[in-house]
Design a protein around this motif. Structure first.
Motif, PDB file in Angstrom:
ATOM      1  N   LEU A 127       0.828  -1.208   0.000  1.00 27.80           N
ATOM      2  CA  LEU A 127       0.000   0.000   0.000  1.00 27.80           C
ATOM      3  C   LEU A 127       0.864   1.261   0.000  1.00 27.80           C
ATOM      4  O   LEU A 127       0.520   2.267  -0.627  1.00 27.80           O
ATOM      5  CB  LEU A 127      -0.918  -0.016   1.232  1.00 27.80           C
ATOM      6  N   ALA A 160      -8.898  -7.614  -2.402  1.00 28.57           N
ATOM      7  CA  ALA A 160     -10.157  -7.709  -1.662  1.00 28.57           C
ATOM      8  C   ALA A 160     -10.745  -6.336  -1.366  1.00 28.57           C
ATOM      9  O   ALA A 160     -11.968  -6.183  -1.317  1.00 28.57           O
ATOM     10  CB  ALA A 160      -9.929  -8.465  -0.357  1.00 28.57           C
TER      11      ALA A 160
ATOM     12  N   ASP B  50     -12.125 -11.486  -6.985  1.00 29.08           N
ATOM     13  CA  ASP B  50     -12.992 -11.314  -5.827  1.00 29.08           C
ATOM     14  C   ASP B  50     -13.019 -12.527  -4.899  1.00 29.08           C
ATOM     15  O   ASP B  50     -13.607 -12.482  -3.812  1.00 29.08           O
ATOM     16  CB  ASP B  50     -14.416 -10.940  -6.254  1.00 29.08           C
ATOM     17  N   ARG B  53     -11.695 -11.306  -1.833  1.00 26.48           N
ATOM     18  CA  ARG B  53     -12.661 -10.568  -1.014  1.00 26.48           C
ATOM     19  C   ARG B  53     -13.547 -11.544  -0.236  1.00 26.48           C
ATOM     20  O   ARG B  53     -13.804 -11.359   0.946  1.00 26.48           O
ATOM     21  CB  ARG B  53     -13.515  -9.666  -1.908  1.00 26.48           C
ATOM     22  N   LEU B  73     -16.476  -2.304   7.370  1.00 28.98           N
ATOM     23  CA  LEU B  73     -15.008  -2.360   7.346  1.00 28.98           C
ATOM     24  C   LEU B  73     -14.464  -2.437   5.921  1.00 28.98           C
ATOM     25  O   LEU B  73     -13.506  -1.743   5.576  1.00 28.98           O
ATOM     26  CB  LEU B  73     -14.532  -3.577   8.147  1.00 28.98           C
ATOM     27  N   ILE B  74     -15.075  -3.266   5.091  1.00 33.98           N
ATOM     28  CA  ILE B  74     -14.500  -3.498   3.759  1.00 33.98           C
ATOM     29  C   ILE B  74     -15.154  -2.632   2.691  1.00 33.98           C
ATOM     30  O   ILE B  74     -14.922  -2.833   1.509  1.00 33.98           O
ATOM     31  CB  ILE B  74     -14.584  -4.988   3.359  1.00 33.98           C
ATOM     32  N   THR B  76     -14.612  -0.081   0.943  1.00 30.08           N
ATOM     33  CA  THR B  76     -13.497   0.803   0.607  1.00 30.08           C
ATOM     34  C   THR B  76     -13.434   1.117  -0.879  1.00 30.08           C
ATOM     35  O   THR B  76     -12.614   1.901  -1.304  1.00 30.08           O
ATOM     36  CB  THR B  76     -12.167   0.108   0.974  1.00 30.08           C
ATOM     37  N   ARG B  77     -14.327   0.472  -1.643  1.00 24.87           N
ATOM     38  CA  ARG B  77     -14.248   0.634  -3.094  1.00 24.87           C
ATOM     39  C   ARG B  77     -15.028   1.846  -3.566  1.00 24.87           C
ATOM     40  O   ARG B  77     -16.019   2.216  -2.946  1.00 24.87           O
ATOM     41  CB  ARG B  77     -14.800  -0.619  -3.778  1.00 24.87           C
ATOM     42  N   PRO B  78     -14.573   2.446  -4.686  1.00 24.22           N
ATOM     43  CA  PRO B  78     -15.311   3.591  -5.212  1.00 24.22           C
ATOM     44  C   PRO B  78     -16.737   3.186  -5.580  1.00 24.22           C
ATOM     45  O   PRO B  78     -16.956   2.118  -6.135  1.00 24.22           O
ATOM     46  CB  PRO B  78     -14.524   3.988  -6.466  1.00 24.22           C
ATOM     47  N   ASP B  83     -20.342   9.414 -10.328  1.00 26.63           N
ATOM     48  CA  ASP B  83     -19.408   9.694 -11.408  1.00 26.63           C
ATOM     49  C   ASP B  83     -18.254  10.519 -10.868  1.00 26.63           C
ATOM     50  O   ASP B  83     -18.391  11.279  -9.913  1.00 26.63           O
ATOM     51  CB  ASP B  83     -20.103  10.404 -12.566  1.00 26.63           C
ATOM     52  N   GLY B  84     -17.095  10.344 -11.472  1.00 26.74           N
ATOM     53  CA  GLY B  84     -15.909  11.002 -10.958  1.00 26.74           C
ATOM     54  C   GLY B  84     -15.383  10.183  -9.792  1.00 26.74           C
ATOM     55  O   GLY B  84     -16.072   9.998  -8.798  1.00 26.74           O
ATOM     56  N   ARG B  88      -7.841   9.788  -4.465  1.00 29.03           N
ATOM     57  CA  ARG B  88      -7.034   8.597  -4.210  1.00 29.03           C
ATOM     58  C   ARG B  88      -6.643   8.488  -2.755  1.00 29.03           C
ATOM     59  O   ARG B  88      -6.652   7.408  -2.178  1.00 29.03           O
ATOM     60  CB  ARG B  88      -5.748   8.679  -5.030  1.00 29.03           C
ATOM     61  N   THR B  92      -6.985   5.070  -0.303  1.00 32.62           N
ATOM     62  CA  THR B  92      -5.879   4.376   0.355  1.00 32.62           C
ATOM     63  C   THR B  92      -5.998   4.478   1.876  1.00 32.62           C
ATOM     64  O   THR B  92      -5.674   3.541   2.591  1.00 32.62           O
ATOM     65  CB  THR B  92      -4.509   4.917  -0.099  1.00 32.62           C
ATOM     66  N   VAL B  95      -8.507   1.860   2.936  1.00 37.83           N
ATOM     67  CA  VAL B  95      -7.926   0.528   2.810  1.00 37.83           C
ATOM     68  C   VAL B  95      -6.958   0.264   3.961  1.00 37.83           C
ATOM     69  O   VAL B  95      -6.988  -0.799   4.595  1.00 37.83           O
ATOM     70  CB  VAL B  95      -7.209   0.365   1.453  1.00 37.83           C
ATOM     71  N   ARG B  96      -6.130   1.255   4.256  1.00 37.65           N
ATOM     72  CA  ARG B  96      -5.167   1.100   5.344  1.00 37.65           C
ATOM     73  C   ARG B  96      -5.878   0.872   6.671  1.00 37.65           C
ATOM     74  O   ARG B  96      -5.514   0.010   7.460  1.00 37.65           O
ATOM     75  CB  ARG B  96      -4.267   2.337   5.458  1.00 37.65           C
ATOM     76  N   ALA B  98      -8.801  -0.421   7.195  1.00 41.15           N
ATOM     77  CA  ALA B  98      -9.382  -1.770   7.221  1.00 41.15           C
ATOM     78  C   ALA B  98      -8.309  -2.812   7.511  1.00 41.15           C
ATOM     79  O   ALA B  98      -8.514  -3.738   8.305  1.00 41.15           O
ATOM     80  CB  ALA B  98     -10.069  -2.067   5.885  1.00 41.15           C
TER      81      ALA B  98
END
Lengths: 162, 162
Positions: A127, A160, B50, B53, B73-74, B76-78, B83-84, B88, B92, B95-96, B98
């Motif tokens: 990361l 993940a 996945d 995941r 907790l997970i 974390t995805r866009p 849109d847009g 970043r 991150t 993610v960190r 989590a």
DNA sequence: TTGCTCCTCACGTCACGTGAGGTGGC
DNA sequence: TTGCTCCTCACGTCACGTGAGGTGGC
């Protein structure tokens, strides 16, 4: 008469075992763990030493066993209904078997968790690299896989979460 | 057209993740883990990546988290609806967070399991002594506590089983 | 006697298990 | 075309959660 010697009411017993009243009543219903006796008015009185049994049940649940399986495993005590105690060798053999099975489960879980820990460490390391990278997230949820900078695929724990 | 590139149908996905169809459909219903797309006829197609995941979700359950907590907790995805892409640094950071929380849980569980392992070892050791002892089981279920030979109380894992 | 703890139903919930009956895909 | 895989309800189960309404114990 008061509380039987060295006994606990359900509330204190639950606190010491890290659980609650509902769970204890449910365990009793399943025959997993019963109070030593009841008061005139129906209050449950638990042995102090049975806190260890309660904790063992909880620990075995955390290891992924169902209550029915736990019941079989820890069913090592002499049956109070049968007169004449069972042969000593039989009891110690069953206790040993339960302890060895428990040890097997614990060892396997520790190994799995240590692998998980290594993976998380790897992911945290990678990361840092990602933070310094010019690539931006794409539309899909597995962007940067395989990592377009190094050509290596992402650690699993990043796939993940990214 | 056939299966989308690098995708798995639910059966293979379940096998690789160590779970089953019902569980995957339930996770989808909760919004925990959805297939990348569906076929004309409704078949689910999962991303190969996945599987990681899915395994993480299962591992977090084994650590004692409820699915709702795991979802937070997970997450974390866009968001594919917005849109847009989000900044970043924000991704991150989540993610960190989590990964660090996961590490904390793993470390705590390993410590607990190592203590359990020591206790089982102690109990197995004491059991050897019990086998050589002339005392016999009494009526109650905590006989030999405290051990009438040494004056020391039994290891917890023996109180639990005796 | 007062307050806290405990009692027994009994319905609700979470995370699936398990068919029934039907259709899709290489 | 055949067999295997998958689909959607929908009821069942396991391990409790959560009150309601009432009583016991130092």
């Amino acid at each position: 008469m008061g509380t039987p010697d060295d006994c606990l009411r359900i509330g204190d017993f639950a606190r010491l075992g890290g659980t609650n009243l509902r769970t204890l009543r449910y365990y009793e219903q399943l025959g997993l763990l019963s109070p030593m006796t009841r008061s005139e008015g129906g209050f449950r009185y638990y042995r102090r030493a049975d806190v260890a049994r309660l904790r063992m049940i909880r620990d075995l649940q955390a290891l992924g066993l169902e209550l029915a399986q736990i019941g079989e495993l820890i069913d090592t005590r002499p049956d109070p209904d049968s007169d004449g105690s069972p042969p000593r060798a039989q009891i110690t053999a069953r206790v040993r078997k339960a302890l060895l099975e428990r040890k097997r489960l614990i060892d396997a879980h520790i190994e799995h968790l240590e692998a998980e820990r290594r993976n998380v460490g790897e992911a945290l390391h990678k990361l840092l690299e990602c933070e310094r990278c010019e690539h931006s997230p794409g539309r899909a949820n597995n962007f940067c896989q395989p990592c377009s900078k190094t050509g290596n695929s992402l650690p699993n724990d990043l796939s993940a979460l990214y």
